[in-house]
Design a protein around this motif. Structure first.
Motif, PDB file in Angstrom:
ATOM      1  N   VAL A   2       0.959  -1.129  -0.023  1.00 22.63           N
ATOM      2  CA  VAL A   2       0.030  -0.091  -0.025  1.00 22.63           C
ATOM      3  C   VAL A   2       0.827   1.138   0.000  1.00 22.63           C
ATOM      4  CG1 VAL A   2      -1.540   1.472   1.201  1.00 22.63           C
ATOM      5  CG2 VAL A   2      -2.030  -1.096   1.220  1.00 22.63           C
ATOM      6  N   ILE A   3       0.336   2.371  -0.897  1.00 25.61           N
ATOM      7  CA  ILE A   3       1.275   3.558  -0.953  1.00 25.61           C
ATOM      8  C   ILE A   3       0.218   4.473  -0.627  1.00 25.61           C
ATOM      9  CG2 ILE A   3       2.363   5.226  -2.119  1.00 25.61           C
ATOM     10  CD1 ILE A   3       2.914   2.734  -4.147  1.00 25.61           C
ATOM     11  N   ASN A   4       0.180   5.326   0.470  1.00 22.11           N
ATOM     12  CA  ASN A   4      -0.707   6.427   0.767  1.00 22.11           C
ATOM     13  C   ASN A   4      -0.634   7.754  -0.133  1.00 22.11           C
ATOM     14  OD1 ASN A   4      -2.047   5.139   3.087  1.00 22.11           O
ATOM     15  ND2 ASN A   4      -0.132   5.435   4.401  1.00 22.11           N
ATOM     16  N   VAL A   5      -1.428   8.145  -0.833  1.00 23.43           N
ATOM     17  CA  VAL A   5      -1.117   9.370  -1.662  1.00 23.43           C
ATOM     18  C   VAL A   5      -2.075  10.408  -1.400  1.00 23.43           C
ATOM     19  CG1 VAL A   5      -0.952   9.893  -4.237  1.00 23.43           C
ATOM     20  CG2 VAL A   5      -0.613   7.521  -3.702  1.00 23.43           C
ATOM     21  N   HIS A   6      -1.455  11.529  -1.327  1.00 26.76           N
ATOM     22  CA  HIS A   6      -2.086  12.817  -0.948  1.00 26.76           C
ATOM     23  C   HIS A   6      -2.262  13.427  -2.223  1.00 26.76           C
ATOM     24  CE1 HIS A   6      -3.473  16.331   1.199  1.00 26.76           C
ATOM     25  NE2 HIS A   6      -2.735  17.108   0.414  1.00 26.76           N
ATOM     26  N   ILE A   7      -3.736  13.784  -2.620  1.00 26.54           N
ATOM     27  CA  ILE A   7      -3.894  14.581  -3.984  1.00 26.54           C
ATOM     28  C   ILE A   7      -3.941  15.999  -3.754  1.00 26.54           C
ATOM     29  CG2 ILE A   7      -5.251  14.800  -5.931  1.00 26.54           C
ATOM     30  CD1 ILE A   7      -4.082  11.813  -5.499  1.00 26.54           C
ATOM     31  N   PRO A   8      -3.217  16.992  -4.244  1.00 25.71           N
ATOM     32  CA  PRO A   8      -3.184  18.298  -3.901  1.00 25.71           C
ATOM     33  C   PRO A   8      -4.304  18.907  -4.446  1.00 25.71           C
ATOM     34  CG  PRO A   8      -1.621  17.971  -5.721  1.00 25.71           C
ATOM     35  CD  PRO A   8      -2.136  16.451  -5.340  1.00 25.71           C
ATOM     36  N   ALA A   9      -4.453  20.024  -4.112  1.00 27.02           N
ATOM     37  CA  ALA A   9      -5.973  20.583  -4.600  1.00 27.02           C
ATOM     38  C   ALA A   9      -5.982  21.093  -6.143  1.00 27.02           C
ATOM     39  CB  ALA A   9      -6.118  21.843  -3.870  1.00 27.02           C
ATOM     40  N   THR A  10      -4.790  21.214  -6.604  1.00 26.74           N
ATOM     41  CA  THR A  10      -4.402  21.149  -8.173  1.00 26.74           C
ATOM     42  C   THR A  10      -4.547  20.125  -8.972  1.00 26.74           C
ATOM     43  OG1 THR A  10      -2.213  20.831  -7.905  1.00 26.74           O
ATOM     44  CG2 THR A  10      -2.497  23.268  -7.541  1.00 26.74           C
ATOM     45  N   ARG A  11      -4.812  18.970  -8.397  1.00 24.45           N
ATOM     46  CA  ARG A  11      -5.012  17.856  -9.375  1.00 24.45           C
ATOM     47  C   ARG A  11      -6.481  17.076  -9.172  1.00 24.45           C
ATOM     48  NH1 ARG A  11      -0.721  14.929 -11.331  1.00 24.45           N
ATOM     49  NH2 ARG A  11      -2.399  13.964 -12.310  1.00 24.45           N
ATOM     50  N   PRO A  12      -7.539  17.812  -9.501  1.00 24.22           N
ATOM     51  CA  PRO A  12      -8.718  17.515  -9.484  1.00 24.22           C
ATOM     52  C   PRO A  12      -9.191  16.092 -10.365  1.00 24.22           C
ATOM     53  CG  PRO A  12      -9.001  19.614 -10.704  1.00 24.22           C
ATOM     54  CD  PRO A  12      -7.649  19.231  -9.897  1.00 24.22           C
ATOM     55  N   ASP A  13      -8.040  16.130 -11.667  1.00 18.62           N
ATOM     56  CA  ASP A  13      -8.203  14.968 -12.387  1.00 18.62           C
ATOM     57  C   ASP A  13      -8.270  13.543 -12.028  1.00 18.62           C
ATOM     58  OD1 ASP A  13      -5.484  16.122 -12.058  1.00 18.62           O
ATOM     59  OD2 ASP A  13      -5.033  14.243 -13.406  1.00 18.62           O
ATOM     60  N   ILE A  14      -7.634  13.515 -10.838  1.00 15.91           N
ATOM     61  CA  ILE A  14      -7.455  12.154 -10.134  1.00 15.91           C
ATOM     62  C   ILE A  14      -8.520  11.838  -9.258  1.00 15.91           C
ATOM     63  CG2 ILE A  14      -5.815  10.870  -8.374  1.00 15.91           C
ATOM     64  CD1 ILE A  14      -3.461  12.511  -9.268  1.00 15.91           C
ATOM     65  N   LEU A  15      -9.245  10.879  -9.850  1.00 17.96           N
ATOM     66  CA  LEU A  15     -10.531  10.514  -9.170  1.00 17.96           C
ATOM     67  C   LEU A  15     -10.637   9.058  -8.768  1.00 17.96           C
ATOM     68  CD1 LEU A  15     -12.928  12.054 -11.966  1.00 17.96           C
ATOM     69  CD2 LEU A  15     -12.379  13.029  -9.658  1.00 17.96           C
ATOM     70  N   HIS A  16      -9.668   8.167  -9.265  1.00 23.79           N
ATOM     71  CA  HIS A  16      -9.800   6.893  -8.984  1.00 23.79           C
ATOM     72  C   HIS A  16      -8.274   6.174  -8.999  1.00 23.79           C
ATOM     73  CE1 HIS A  16     -10.174   2.344  -9.932  1.00 23.79           C
ATOM     74  NE2 HIS A  16     -11.406   2.532  -9.376  1.00 23.79           N
ATOM     75  N   GLU A  17      -8.012   5.142  -8.502  1.00 25.71           N
ATOM     76  CA  GLU A  17      -6.515   4.605  -8.400  1.00 25.71           C
ATOM     77  C   GLU A  17      -6.252   4.370  -9.839  1.00 25.71           C
ATOM     78  OE1 GLU A  17      -4.219   0.639  -6.348  1.00 25.71           O
ATOM     79  OE2 GLU A  17      -6.516   0.773  -6.396  1.00 25.71           O
ATOM     80  N   CYS A  18      -7.079   4.056 -10.854  1.00 29.24           N
ATOM     81  CA  CYS A  18      -6.388   4.041 -12.259  1.00 29.24           C
ATOM     82  C   CYS A  18      -5.867   5.357 -12.886  1.00 29.24           C
ATOM     83  CB  CYS A  18      -7.621   3.564 -13.041  1.00 29.24           C
ATOM     84  SG  CYS A  18      -8.662   4.631 -13.384  1.00 29.24           S
ATOM     85  N   ASP A  19      -6.263   6.453 -12.198  1.00 29.77           N
ATOM     86  CA  ASP A  19      -5.579   7.918 -12.354  1.00 29.77           C
ATOM     87  C   ASP A  19      -4.222   7.899 -11.823  1.00 29.77           C
ATOM     88  OD1 ASP A  19      -7.806   8.900 -13.795  1.00 29.77           O
ATOM     89  OD2 ASP A  19      -8.893   9.030 -11.888  1.00 29.77           O
ATOM     90  N   ILE A  20      -4.170   7.173 -10.635  1.00 33.05           N
ATOM     91  CA  ILE A  20      -2.751   7.134 -10.060  1.00 33.05           C
ATOM     92  C   ILE A  20      -1.736   6.191 -10.803  1.00 33.05           C
ATOM     93  CG2 ILE A  20      -1.523   6.814  -7.760  1.00 33.05           C
ATOM     94  CD1 ILE A  20      -4.083   7.473  -6.424  1.00 33.05           C
ATOM     95  N   MET A  21      -2.295   5.142 -11.143  1.00 39.25           N
ATOM     96  CA  MET A  21      -1.491   4.216 -11.792  1.00 39.25           C
ATOM     97  C   MET A  21      -1.140   4.791 -13.095  1.00 39.25           C
ATOM     98  SD  MET A  21      -2.041   2.411 -15.015  1.00 39.25           S
ATOM     99  CE  MET A  21      -3.885   2.193 -15.101  1.00 39.25           C
ATOM    100  N   GLU A  22      -2.044   5.625 -14.153  1.00 41.97           N
ATOM    101  CA  GLU A  22      -1.459   6.238 -15.167  1.00 41.97           C
ATOM    102  C   GLU A  22      -0.215   7.557 -14.887  1.00 41.97           C
ATOM    103  OE1 GLU A  22      -3.602   9.112 -18.736  1.00 41.97           O
ATOM    104  OE2 GLU A  22      -4.374   8.971 -16.719  1.00 41.97           O
ATOM    105  N   ASP A  23      -0.653   8.146 -13.767  1.00 38.02           N
ATOM    106  CA  ASP A  23       0.493   8.789 -13.560  1.00 38.02           C
ATOM    107  C   ASP A  23       2.080   8.136 -13.237  1.00 38.02           C
ATOM    108  OD1 ASP A  23      -0.994  11.132 -13.671  1.00 38.02           O
ATOM    109  OD2 ASP A  23      -0.530  11.750 -11.390  1.00 38.02           O
ATOM    110  N   ALA A  24       1.684   7.121 -12.740  1.00 39.38           N
ATOM    111  CA  ALA A  24       3.234   6.253 -12.366  1.00 39.38           C
ATOM    112  C   ALA A  24       3.678   5.722 -13.911  1.00 39.38           C
ATOM    113  CB  ALA A  24       2.619   4.852 -11.663  1.00 39.38           C
TER     114      ALA A  24
END
Length: 629
Positions: A345-367
């Motif tokens: 598990v990785i705890n990810v803090h999404i900043p206020a400037t990244r409203p495009d991240i809605l799901h874990e798949c969006d985090i995977m895409e960034d990786a």
């Protein structure tokens, strides 16, 4: 995808390196952007000719959901973090020395619920603008207005020189005759009614007038001295306009959608907080809601999500450790920490400037972006499948091929048409429950989604009436109907239609087209409703006003006993079923078009038309094709 033009030299300075066009194009691709154009050569050519020219610019295409990249500030910030040249900034709310009690206040009047009920604001303190940063500030607002704000329909942004105003502020809604101020770029005061007339001829603002024009009240923002800040979403006040000398900026955002409101106020505030005396700090504002409750805006707290290294690896085909995945996410301006309880598990803090991240798949895409799409391993999928056309598409191809072999020409009109073409011009009345209407059509040509294919065929004949007769055109495509039983409140239905235009009416021609189509679909013809055959089609005289009286017929289809529509009909009415009643359904019509219809479409020769639905046949055809295979 929006395109952002940035000053080339300014961007190189921010990135700490001068790139060739090829190098920067590659960098953009690696980050998921696209370099659309480098204007350096054009500028150099203009200078050689002795013409004045702007500084060289880079035009970069931005993904539609990355609102944080709509300005040079956001692009350079993201690329610097991606390249490891800087850490992702931490945006902070900074309260006045006296704490929350000294915050600026805006009170929302209950009357705003009639027009634009939502409001948020922020303050940027001790800002230092340059001509380029000022231009970027204005351009970001325009980009947001055109994208997420949907041309100010959902959200409108106003920015003001705070030093020219006297807090606290009031957000109200008043009748247009009671609103009067000098708008941006004017010295004379106008009432809101006069402004609506004044801006009709101004191309830039005329496109927004419809948003509030027909409302009994208009939204308006005042300070404590009744000085107008703005009349959203149309125009700001000349009194509080931003200049290069502005040091304290008050940002107001009005909206009809809470999610979009939060995104927009955060974007404007964070992107330009780097110009504050203390970079990346924003002073919040207290908003008093109509019910008396208060809230602090903007909210920069962000969100906490959980990602799994195993999920990232399974989607990308990689074999990365949790630490390696976390490092990749850090490159994309995401704050990460490893879980002490679960090694995956990785705890990810999404900043206020990244409203495009809605799901874990969006985090995977960034990786995956940080790792590099071109570096991902090439693997064949574990399973292989063979594509197969939908039954309705295969059915359409049968009709399309057969009618084309008969010498008819297929046409492809637009699926949108005017309300008149779909109803009045065909002598039909709109019951309000049939057609899907466009809420805010750009032109009168695109008011409804068509419910029949006939208008498109007649418009095609109208535009080609100089061609030799006969004109024989057909279309096999979708129409759309309202359907409250569906989640999306509408349904698509595949139709086939044909129109014959000649010096003679040609009813027998379209009748023959129907018979040929049914023969190819292996649907037998039956004599009438009283015929005892279990399945087939027949026609019966109708009085549809679209057709010439006595020269029109409805096409009926009797489904086989196991057909879904027939079964549904039997269940609905057990008495009729027990008595052996036929469950015939009307699937279309054919006939000679009424002269008044042809007159409205400016056609001078008689026409016959045929239109029927293909939907009832798809189950039967699927069974036949399955047996053939």
């Amino acid at each position: 995808m929006p395109t952002v033009a940035v000053d080339k030299a300014d961007l190189w300075e921010r990135l700490g390196k001068e790139y060739t066009t090829e190098e920067f194009d590659k960098l953009c691709f690696e980050y998921g952007l696209e370099l659309d154009e480098d204007t350096t050569e054009e500028v150099e050519e203009a200078i050689k000719k002795g013409l004045s020219a702007e500084r060289p610019q880079l035009k970069i295409e931005i993904p539609a959901n990355r609102y944080d990249l709509l300005c040079i500030e956001g692009i350079s910030r993201a690329l610097n973090v991606f390249l490891g040249r800087a850490e992702a900034p931490k945006y902070r709310l900074v309260y006045p020395k006296g704490g929350e009690s000294e915050l600026l206040t805006t009170t929302i009047d209950p009357a705003t619920a009639q027009i634009r009920p939502l409001f948020a604001c922020a303050v940027l303190r001790n800002v230092k603008f340059t001509p380029r940063s000022y231009a970027s500030f204005m351009d970001l607002q325009d980009k947001l207005h055109q994208n997420i704000c949907r041309r100010r329909q959902f959200v409108a942004i106003g920015t003001h020189d705070l030093d020219t105003l006297t807090p606290p502020f009031r957000y109200e809604a008043r009748p247009p005759k009671d609103i009067k101020f000098a708008p941006l770029g004017k010295t004379q005061e106008y009432t809101a009614e006069e402004l609506m007339t004044l801006y009709e001829s101004e191309k830039h603002l005329a496109r927004y007038l419809h948003i509030i024009r027909d409302s009994p009240v208009y939204p308006i923002i005042y300070d404590s001295k009744d000085t107008v800040l703005s009349m959203p979403p149309i125009i700001n006040s000349e009194h509080s306009k931003i200049t290069l000398n502005t040091r304290n900026v008050f940002i107001d955002v009005t909206a009809t959608d809470q999610t979009k409101l939060d995104i927009v106020v955060n974007m404007v505030a964070t992107m330009f907080s780097e110009y504050c005396e203390e970079p990346f700090t924003i002073e919040p504002v207290k908003v008093v809601l109509p019910n008396g409750q208060t809230k602090i805006t903007p909210d920069l707290s962000g969100r906490d999500m959980v990602a799994h290294a195993s999920y990232v690896n399974s989607c990308t085909g990689l074999n990365l450790s949790t630490k390696e995945v976390a490092k990749l996410l850090t490159q994309m301006s995401l704050e990460t920490s490893l879980s002490s309880e679960n090694a995956d598990v990785i705890n990810v803090h999404i900043p206020a400037t990244r409203p495009d991240i809605l799901h874990e798949c969006d985090i995977m895409e960034d990786a995956a972006i940080a790792y590099g799409f071109n570096n991902l391993p090439d693997k064949f999928p574990a399973t292989s499948t063979v594509a197969q056309p939908l039954a309705i598409s295969k059915l359409s191809d049968v009709i399309r091929l057969e009618w084309a072999l008969a010498g008819w020409i297929e046409v492809l009109p637009l699926i949108l048409c005017s309300h008149e073409e779909n109803f009045e011009w065909l002598n039909h009345k709109d019951d309000g429950n049939t057609a899907v209407k466009i809420a805010n059509p750009k032109t009168l040509e695109f008011q409804v989604v068509r419910t029949t294919l006939i208008p498109g065929l007649l418009k095609t004949i109208r535009e080609n009436k100089t061609h030799a007769l006969p004109i024989k055109v057909f279309e096999t495509s979708d129409v759309v109907f309202k359907d409250t039983t569906r989640e999306r409140q509408a349904r698509n239905e595949r139709h086939a239609a044909a129109v014959w235009c000649n010096k003679t009416a040609g009813f027998e021609i379209v009748h023959g087209m129907l018979d040929r189509a049914m023969k190819m679909l292996e649907i037998p013809r039956i004599g009438s409703q009283e015929d005892d055959k279990p399945t087939g089609y027949y026609i019966k005289e109708t009085s549809d006003e679209m057709y010439f009286p006595g020269r029109a017929a409805t096409i009926y289809y009797r489904p086989p006993p196991n057909h879904p529509q027939r079964l549904a009909s039997q269940i609905k009415d057990k008495v009729e079923s027990a008595l052996g009643a036929k469950h015939d359904i009307a699937i279309g019509s054919l006939g000679i078009l009424h002269p008044s219809v042809l007159e409205k479409f400016e056609i001078n020769f008689p026409c016959s038309a045929l239109e029927f639905s293909l939907e009832p046949f798809k189950k039967q055809m699927q069974k036949i094709w399955t047996n053939e295979e």
